[in-house]
Design a protein around this motif. Structure first.
Motif, short mmCIF file in Angstrom:
data_model
loop_
_atom_site.label_atom_id
_atom_site.label_comp_id
_atom_site.label_asym_id
_atom_site.label_seq_id
_atom_site.Cartn_x
_atom_site.Cartn_y
_atom_site.Cartn_z
N UNK A 113 0.83 -1.20 0.00
CA UNK A 113 0.00 0.00 0.00
C UNK A 113 0.87 1.26 0.00
N UNK A 114 1.92 1.24 -0.82
CA UNK A 114 2.82 2.39 -0.97
C UNK A 114 2.10 3.49 -1.74
N UNK A 115 2.07 4.67 -1.16
CA UNK A 115 1.31 5.78 -1.68
C UNK A 115 1.92 6.33 -2.98
N UNK A 116 1.06 6.69 -3.91
CA UNK A 116 1.46 7.47 -5.08
C UNK A 116 0.33 8.40 -5.46
N UNK A 117 0.69 9.50 -6.12
CA UNK A 117 -0.29 10.53 -6.45
C UNK A 117 0.27 11.41 -7.56
N UNK A 118 -0.53 12.35 -7.99
CA UNK A 118 -0.07 13.35 -8.96
C UNK A 118 1.17 14.06 -8.42
N UNK A 119 1.14 14.42 -7.14
CA UNK A 119 2.28 15.14 -6.55
C UNK A 119 3.54 14.30 -6.47
N UNK A 120 3.42 12.99 -6.26
CA UNK A 120 4.63 12.16 -6.22
C UNK A 120 5.17 11.91 -7.63
N UNK A 121 4.32 12.09 -8.61
CA UNK A 121 4.75 11.86 -9.99
C UNK A 121 5.26 13.12 -10.66
N UNK A 122 4.62 14.25 -10.40
CA UNK A 122 4.94 15.47 -11.14
C UNK A 122 5.42 16.62 -10.26
N UNK A 123 5.51 16.41 -8.96
CA UNK A 123 5.97 17.47 -8.05
C UNK A 123 6.87 16.83 -7.00
N UNK A 124 6.84 17.35 -5.79
CA UNK A 124 7.73 16.88 -4.74
C UNK A 124 7.00 16.13 -3.64
N UNK A 125 5.91 15.45 -3.98
CA UNK A 125 5.14 14.72 -2.98
C UNK A 125 5.91 13.52 -2.44
N UNK A 126 5.51 13.09 -1.26
CA UNK A 126 6.14 11.93 -0.63
C UNK A 126 5.42 10.67 -1.11
N UNK A 127 6.20 9.73 -1.59
CA UNK A 127 5.66 8.49 -2.12
C UNK A 127 6.44 8.11 -3.37
#
Length: 136
Positions: free
Chosen positions: A29-43
Motif C-alpha cells: 500500500x505504498x502511496x502514489x499521487x499526482x504530486x509524487x509523480x509530477x511534483x515533490x510529494x512523498x511516495x
C-alpha cells in the motif's frame, strides 16, 4: 514465472490518490499521487519503479555475463534515470560503475553493452536506452 503488483486509484488524475502493493509485499500500500509523480510529494511513482526495475535487472544480467566470461564483480552499482516527456518514457539512461578484478576495459565495455541490450527490462522498454560505464 509470473510476478504481480496491484495498483488502486481513487479520484481524479490530479486530485486523486492511489497505492501500490507487490506480490512480495516489499511495497505494501505504498502511496502514489499526482504530486509524487509530477511534483515533490512523498511516495513513489511509476517512472521511479521502472528505473528501479531497469537498474536491478541490468545489474543482475551484467553479473551473469561477467560470470560466463570468467569474472566475478566485487560490486556493480547502477543508477537508472527515466525521462518522462509529453506522456511517454523517452529514455532510460543507465549509469554503471563496477569493481571487477582482472577484467580488461574492452571486456567490461562489451559486457555492459550486452547487458544493456539483453536484460529483460531493456527488452520490454520501447524507448531509447543509453549508458555510461566506469570500471573502478
Amino acid at each position: 514465472m509470473k510476478r504481480n503488483a496491484t495498483a488502486v486509484w481513487n479520484g481524479t488524475g490530479k486530485e486523486g490518490t492511489g497505492h501500490l502493493t507487490t506480490q512480495s509485499t516489499v511495497l505494501d500500500k505504498s502511496q502514489y499521487s499526482y504530486n509524487t509523480r509530477f511534483a515533490d510529494g512523498i511516495g513513489t511513482n511509476p517512472e521511479e519503479l521502472v528505473a528501479a526495475a531497469h537498474a536491478g535487472c541490468f545489474s543482475m544480467k551484467l553479473s551473469f555475463i561477467l560470470n560466463a566470461a570468467g569474472f566475478t564483480a566485487d560490486e556493480i552499482v547502477t543508477k537508472c534515470e527515466i525521462t518522462l516527456d509529453n506522456g511517454a518514457i523517452t529514455e532510460s539512461h543507465l549509469i554503471v560503475s563496477a569493481k571487477i578484478p582482472g577484467i580488461s576495459k574492452e571486456v567490461f565495455d562489451a559486457s555492459v553493452a550486452d547487458a544493456k541490450a539483453n536484460c529483460p527490462i531493456s527488452k520490454s522498454l520501447n524507448t531509447n536506452i543509453t549508458h555510461e560505464a566506469v570500471l573502478l
